[in-house]
Write a protein that holds these residues in place. Structure first.
Motif, short mmCIF file in Angstrom:
data_model
loop_
_atom_site.label_atom_id
_atom_site.label_comp_id
_atom_site.label_asym_id
_atom_site.label_seq_id
_atom_site.Cartn_x
_atom_site.Cartn_y
_atom_site.Cartn_z
N LEU A 96 11.89 9.20 35.74
CA LEU A 96 12.01 9.81 37.07
C LEU A 96 13.22 9.24 37.80
O LEU A 96 13.65 8.12 37.51
CB LEU A 96 10.75 9.51 37.88
N PRO A 97 13.73 9.95 38.79
CA PRO A 97 14.82 9.39 39.59
C PRO A 97 14.29 8.27 40.49
O PRO A 97 13.09 8.24 40.82
CB PRO A 97 15.30 10.59 40.43
N GLY A 98 15.15 7.35 40.90
CA GLY A 98 14.75 6.27 41.79
C GLY A 98 14.10 6.76 43.06
O GLY A 98 13.22 6.09 43.61
N SER A 99 14.49 7.94 43.53
CA SER A 99 13.94 8.48 44.77
C SER A 99 12.45 8.80 44.67
O SER A 99 11.79 9.00 45.69
CB SER A 99 14.70 9.74 45.18
N ALA A 100 11.89 8.83 43.46
CA ALA A 100 10.47 9.10 43.27
C ALA A 100 9.60 7.88 43.58
O ALA A 100 8.39 8.00 43.73
CB ALA A 100 10.20 9.58 41.85
N PHE A 101 10.22 6.70 43.68
CA PHE A 101 9.47 5.45 43.78
C PHE A 101 9.47 4.85 45.18
O PHE A 101 10.48 4.85 45.87
CB PHE A 101 10.06 4.41 42.81
N ALA A 125 18.00 -1.70 43.46
CA ALA A 125 18.54 -1.55 44.82
C ALA A 125 19.56 -0.41 44.86
O ALA A 125 19.58 0.38 45.82
CB ALA A 125 19.17 -2.85 45.30
N GLU A 126 20.40 -0.32 43.85
CA GLU A 126 21.40 0.75 43.80
C GLU A 126 20.76 2.13 43.74
O GLU A 126 21.39 3.12 44.10
CB GLU A 126 22.33 0.55 42.60
N ARG A 127 19.52 2.22 43.31
CA ARG A 127 18.81 3.50 43.26
C ARG A 127 18.00 3.75 44.53
O ARG A 127 17.28 4.73 44.64
CB ARG A 127 17.88 3.56 42.05
N GLY A 128 18.08 2.82 45.49
CA GLY A 128 17.45 3.02 46.79
C GLY A 128 15.94 2.87 46.83
O GLY A 128 15.29 3.40 47.73
N HIS A 149 6.79 -12.30 44.54
CA HIS A 149 7.88 -12.26 45.53
C HIS A 149 8.04 -10.80 45.94
O HIS A 149 8.36 -9.96 45.12
CB HIS A 149 9.18 -12.78 44.92
N LEU A 150 7.80 -10.52 47.22
CA LEU A 150 7.91 -9.16 47.73
C LEU A 150 9.26 -9.02 48.44
O LEU A 150 9.58 -9.81 49.33
CB LEU A 150 6.77 -8.86 48.70
N HIS A 151 10.05 -8.05 48.01
CA HIS A 151 11.38 -7.82 48.56
C HIS A 151 11.46 -6.44 49.20
O HIS A 151 10.83 -5.50 48.73
CB HIS A 151 12.43 -7.87 47.44
N ARG A 152 12.27 -6.34 50.23
CA ARG A 152 12.54 -5.06 50.90
C ARG A 152 14.03 -4.75 50.78
O ARG A 152 14.87 -5.65 50.85
CB ARG A 152 12.15 -5.11 52.36
N LEU A 153 14.32 -3.48 50.64
CA LEU A 153 15.70 -3.02 50.52
C LEU A 153 16.44 -3.19 51.83
O LEU A 153 15.93 -2.82 52.89
CB LEU A 153 15.72 -1.56 50.08
N THR A 154 17.63 -3.75 51.77
CA THR A 154 18.49 -3.92 52.95
C THR A 154 19.91 -3.53 52.57
O THR A 154 20.19 -3.25 51.41
CB THR A 154 18.50 -5.39 53.44
N GLU A 159 26.37 -2.96 51.01
CA GLU A 159 25.82 -2.68 49.68
C GLU A 159 24.30 -2.83 49.70
O GLU A 159 23.78 -3.74 50.34
CB GLU A 159 26.40 -3.65 48.65
N PRO A 160 23.57 -1.96 48.97
CA PRO A 160 22.12 -2.13 48.91
C PRO A 160 21.77 -3.40 48.15
O PRO A 160 22.37 -3.72 47.12
CB PRO A 160 21.65 -0.88 48.16
N ALA A 161 20.80 -4.13 48.67
CA ALA A 161 20.33 -5.37 48.04
C ALA A 161 18.91 -5.61 48.53
O ALA A 161 18.47 -5.03 49.52
CB ALA A 161 21.23 -6.55 48.41
N TYR A 162 18.20 -6.49 47.83
CA TYR A 162 16.85 -6.84 48.25
C TYR A 162 16.85 -8.17 48.97
O TYR A 162 17.52 -9.11 48.55
CB TYR A 162 15.90 -6.91 47.05
N ALA A 163 16.09 -8.22 50.06
CA ALA A 163 15.87 -9.46 50.80
C ALA A 163 14.40 -9.81 50.64
O ALA A 163 13.53 -8.93 50.78
CB ALA A 163 16.22 -9.27 52.28
#
Length: 182
Positions: A96-101, A125-128, A149-154, A159-163
């Motif tokens: 599936l595309p990253g947008s499905a998740f 992260a690059e898939r959003g 470890h729970l990360h959120r996209l920032t 550049e997209p990355a997880y914090a």
């Protein structure tokens, strides 16, 4: 092992993964076929517990859900994926595309102890994908618990990355979900 009939490597793409022998797990990293090593018993148990936790909270969570990259020769296979929205005719998709998740979860493998923290985090992260969880061994290497470890996209420097949002033991996360009635 019996012979493996592969299409010519330069022609191998994400759709070809579904035709490979089912007893293995595969990813394509920029066109290179990666055969995934079997997981340990601890890995399987943690995956099951996380899957039950999320399914119990009403999420559509699946194991080994393929994520398609932008190129047809790029895909990843997270241990678990929480599906947010499915494309039409989903029965015909193996990736599936990253947008499905909404969330992808990786459980750290002994054979690749840093891949989950760096390369996979960057790729997701690059898939959003909004959330990325990493389950790892506890400092005392408990057989029946994990550190999650729970990360959120920032956006970091554009550049997209997880914090990292927080770190919690799986047993504590399960207790939180039970208390919420989720």
């Amino acid at each position: 092992m019996t012979g493996l009939n592969l299409p010519p490597i330069e022609d191998l793409d994400v759709d070809d993964l579904a035709s490979l022998p089912k007893e293995y797990r595969y990813e394509l990293h920029d066109g290179s076929l990666v055969v995934m090593t079997p997981s340990t018993y601890w890995h399987k148990v943690m995956a099951r517990r996380l899957m039950f936790l999320l399914a119990g909270a009403g999420h559509e969570v699946l194991q080994d859900t393929g994520i398609r990259g932008e190129r047809p020769r790029d895909s990843r296979l997270p241990d678990l994926g929480v599906i947010d929205s499915l494309p039409p005719d989903v029965a015909d998709y193996s990736n599936l595309p990253g947008s499905a998740f909404q969330v992808v979860i990786e459980i750290v493998s002994e054979s690749t102890p840093n891949g989950e923290y760096a390369e996979k985090a960057r790729w997701y992260a690059e898939r959003g994908i909004p959330e990325y969880w990493i389950a790892d061994r506890t400092p005392e290497r408990s057989h029946d618990d994990a550190i999650v470890h729970l990360h959120r996209l920032t956006l970091t420097g554009g550049e997209p990355a997880y914090a990292r949002d927080r770190t919690v033991r799986l047993s504590e996360l399960e207790a939180e979900y039970r208390e919420k009635g989720a």
